[in-house]
Design a protein around this motif. Structure first.
Motif, PDB file in Angstrom:
ATOM      1  N   UNK A   1      12.785  16.563  -9.390  1.00 53.57           N
ATOM      2  CA  UNK A   1      11.563  16.299  -8.622  1.00 53.57           C
ATOM      3  C   UNK A   1      11.776  14.998  -7.844  1.00 53.57           C
ATOM      4  N   UNK A   2      11.087  14.913  -6.711  1.00 55.59           N
ATOM      5  CA  UNK A   2      11.240  13.745  -5.845  1.00 55.59           C
ATOM      6  C   UNK A   2       9.870  13.257  -5.392  1.00 55.59           C
ATOM      7  N   UNK A   3       9.840  12.043  -4.901  1.00 57.54           N
ATOM      8  CA  UNK A   3       8.596  11.433  -4.445  1.00 57.54           C
ATOM      9  C   UNK A   3       8.736  11.112  -2.966  1.00 57.54           C
ATOM     10  N   UNK A   4       7.913  11.738  -2.162  1.00 54.23           N
ATOM     11  CA  UNK A   4       7.862  11.411  -0.737  1.00 54.23           C
ATOM     12  C   UNK A   4       6.907  10.243  -0.594  1.00 54.23           C
ATOM     13  N   UNK A   5       7.415   9.130  -0.078  1.00 55.12           N
ATOM     14  CA  UNK A   5       6.706   7.849  -0.156  1.00 55.12           C
ATOM     15  C   UNK A   5       6.555   7.205   1.215  1.00 55.12           C
ATOM     16  N   UNK A   6       5.366   6.688   1.467  1.00 58.73           N
ATOM     17  CA  UNK A   6       5.125   5.797   2.598  1.00 58.73           C
ATOM     18  C   UNK A   6       4.636   4.485   2.002  1.00 58.73           C
TER      19      UNK A   6
ATOM     20  N   UNK B   1       0.865  -1.175   0.000  1.00 58.35           N
ATOM     21  CA  UNK B   1       0.000   0.000   0.000  1.00 58.35           C
ATOM     22  C   UNK B   1       0.904   1.228   0.000  1.00 58.35           C
ATOM     23  N   UNK B   2       1.015   1.876  -1.140  1.00 60.72           N
ATOM     24  CA  UNK B   2       1.921   3.012  -1.291  1.00 60.72           C
ATOM     25  C   UNK B   2       1.138   4.321  -1.322  1.00 60.72           C
ATOM     26  N   UNK B   3       1.618   5.270  -0.544  1.00 60.23           N
ATOM     27  CA  UNK B   3       1.078   6.625  -0.594  1.00 60.23           C
ATOM     28  C   UNK B   3       2.231   7.557  -0.908  1.00 60.23           C
ATOM     29  N   UNK B   4       2.058   8.448  -1.891  1.00 63.50           N
ATOM     30  CA  UNK B   4       3.171   9.312  -2.239  1.00 63.50           C
ATOM     31  C   UNK B   4       2.701  10.674  -2.726  1.00 63.50           C
ATOM     32  N   UNK B   5       3.637  11.631  -2.547  1.00 59.68           N
ATOM     33  CA  UNK B   5       3.394  13.019  -2.916  1.00 59.68           C
ATOM     34  C   UNK B   5       4.625  13.519  -3.659  1.00 59.68           C
TER      35      UNK B   5
ATOM     36  N   UNK C   1      -0.232   8.555   6.391  1.00 60.07           N
ATOM     37  CA  UNK C   1      -0.420   9.917   5.902  1.00 60.07           C
ATOM     38  C   UNK C   1      -0.031  10.982   6.922  1.00 60.07           C
ATOM     39  N   UNK C   2       0.149  10.591   8.172  1.00 59.99           N
ATOM     40  CA  UNK C   2       0.618  11.568   9.163  1.00 59.99           C
ATOM     41  C   UNK C   2       2.041  12.032   8.847  1.00 59.99           C
ATOM     42  N   UNK C   3       2.790  11.225   8.081  1.00 54.84           N
ATOM     43  CA  UNK C   3       4.194  11.555   7.790  1.00 54.84           C
ATOM     44  C   UNK C   3       4.393  12.074   6.368  1.00 54.84           C
ATOM     45  N   UNK C   4       3.314  12.435   5.681  1.00 57.38           N
ATOM     46  CA  UNK C   4       3.413  12.958   4.321  1.00 57.38           C
ATOM     47  C   UNK C   4       3.143  14.457   4.297  1.00 57.38           C
TER      48      UNK C   4
END
Length: 494
Positions: free
Chosen positions: A292-297, A264-268, A386-389
């Protein structure tokens, strides 16, 4: 119209697609991946078998679309990341690939974890986890030293396939940004291997290039095996997460996406100036787009936890039938709480000995209460991530789990904001097609169409999930010492 070929070598499925430069799908094919589990905690692939499966897939695509295949102007591969894909001096595999979700390294001894993390922070490198390549190589040194002596190159899944297609072996920034490079300079951090006591690995690392760089052409031998015309340009390709980010249309900082797959990936998407590797929760990866970079959990346990529970609790029901039953179960699952950590966890915390579990069960509960708790446990884990994004604007949702309206509605309520279902289908396939197009001189633009659905949060469900979330986290923190005790006792992980 130009035609491109994209291949996505995932952990669950292998996919190939022929698409126009406008994103229109001309043909596609899909077969399941073959993951091996020779012992508890192991997750492997036969590298030769993977190549044969990819060739069978592309031959199938040729049979269905012979004219389009003959007109292909370029191709690229995206794939699962991390793990170890070992190649010998004879260009042959040195045993099976060890995958990103393998947990055998959890019991490694003699590693100064705090010192290693400090080294990584000082070199702007992503945090280690059980399935990271350096950790697997350390395990091989301790357990299979004769195998380590035979390895000449250590690469990733897509790099192995590119080697078979072109005869050239390189990797790209996105794939190695998951572990082992300075993500700002995009160079290998060789000090990692000195620190781990495996300095010989420094000579095994591949040259790194941009995802869009052309690395060779389909060889005559590969053409015979795959049915892809010889001489087609092949780009370096990308990590599946980076490809799916481009496929979702993440081209401006603040654009976000959730992929509900096996994991389960969440990214910004963020700018270079927003990179902060001191935050060791989650990862920051290189984007296909420059600077550009992807902040990923990336939580290890996504749709797989639902599949597991359904196979035990409701194997005779289709997902549609099951979710209709779950719609009659109230939010909160009548007090049942579920932790989804069946394969350990790496986000929003790292513990390869973490376990799944139910809490609050009584004789009054039914299997449907338990199944709803599993769905809610997965989305609460997502909320935890999502608390860390960083803040996002629109959030798209994709992956196998996103075909369920029930799941998407739960996600919207858990995050307390709308989520959008993209209209382009598989994001990774569209992302790698976009990458090929850029590599052959095209402009960066989003192939994604307008969203087909918008899921809004339900106020009552938001409130109930907020309440459960507090207990969900409290229970996790209370149970964690027991997970750590299992490690101290030398117990099996999974």
């Amino acid at each position: 119209m130009a035609i491109f070929l994209g291949i996505d070598a995932g952990t669950t499925n292998l996919k190939a697609v022929l698409a126009g430069d406008d994103g229109s799908i001309i043909g596609s094919a899909c077969v399941p991946s073959n993951v091996l589990t020779p012992f508890a905690g192991a997750s492997e692939m036969d590298m030769d078998n993977l190549w044969e499966s990819i060739c069978a897939l592309t031959r199938q695509l040729r049979r269905q679309n012979p004219k389009a295949m003959d007109a292909v102007e370029g191709m690229g591969v995206s794939a699962q990341g991390d793990g170890l894909w070992p190649v010998g001096a004879d260009w042959r595999p040195v045993g099976n690939a060890i995958l990103w979700n393998d947990t055998r390294t959890g019991g490694l001894s003699g590693i100064d974890s705090e010192g290693l993390d400090q080294l990584l922070v000082s070199n702007c490198s992503t945090a280690m986890f059980a399935g990271a390549m350096p950790m697997i190589l350390k395990w091989i040194q301790q357990n299979q030293p004769e195998r380590l002596a035979k390895i000449r190159w250590v690469v990733r899944c897509k790099d192995w396939l590119n080697l078979k297609f072109t005869g050239n072996l390189v990797s790209d920034y996105t794939d190695y940004s998951t572990c082992g490079i300075n993500i700002l300079t995009k160079k290998h951090v060789e000090e990692i291997y000195d620190f781990l006591g495996i300095p010989q690995v420094k000579g095994m690392l591949p040259t790194l290039v941009a995802s869009t760089d052309v690395i060779g052409k389909v060889s005559a031998q590969a053409a015979v095996c795959s049915g892809i015309p010889a001489g087609i340009p092949v780009i370096a390709g990308a990590l599946d997460v980076s490809a799916s980010a481009l496929g979702a249309g993440l081209i401006s900082p603040g654009d976000g996406c959730i992929v509900l797959g096996t994991t389960m990936c969440s990214y910004v998407l963020i700018d270079k100036g927003q990179v902060d590797v001191s935050n060791r929760i989650g990862s920051t990866l290189c984007s296909i787009l420059p600077d550009k970079y992807i902040r990923l959990m990336a939580a290890l346990n996504g749709q797989s936890t639902i599949d597991w529970a359904k196979s035990i609790l409701a194997p005779e029901l289709s997902f549609g039938q099951l979710e209709r039953e779950l719609s009659s179960v109230p939010s909160g699952s009548r007090g049942v709480i579920y932790h989804p950590y069946l394969g350990g966890e790496r986000a929003p915390f790292r513990n390869s000995f973490a376990c799944g579990g139910f809490y609050g069960l009584t004789a009054r509960h039914t299997r449907f209460d338990m199944m709803r708790a599993v769905y809610e446990g997965m989305v609460l884990s997502l909320k935890d991530c999502h608390r860390s994004l960083p803040p996002t604007r629109d959030i798209y949702i994709a992956g196998g789990g996103a075909v369920s309206d029930f799941t998407c509605a739960l996600v919207a309520s858990a995050l307390k904001r709308p989520v959008l279902l993209p209209g382009c289908g598989n994001l990774t396939e569209h992302g790698i097609i976009s990458t090929v197009k850029i590599g052959l001189g095209g402009k960066v633009h989003c192939l994604n169409s307008q969203p087909t659905k918008k899921f809004k949060p339900d106020a009552e469900q938001c409130e109930r999930l907020d309440e459960i979330y507090k207990e969900f986290v409290s229970l996790r923190c209370a149970i964690e010492p027991h997970w750590n005790q299992r490690k101290a006792n030398g117990g099996s992980q999974h």
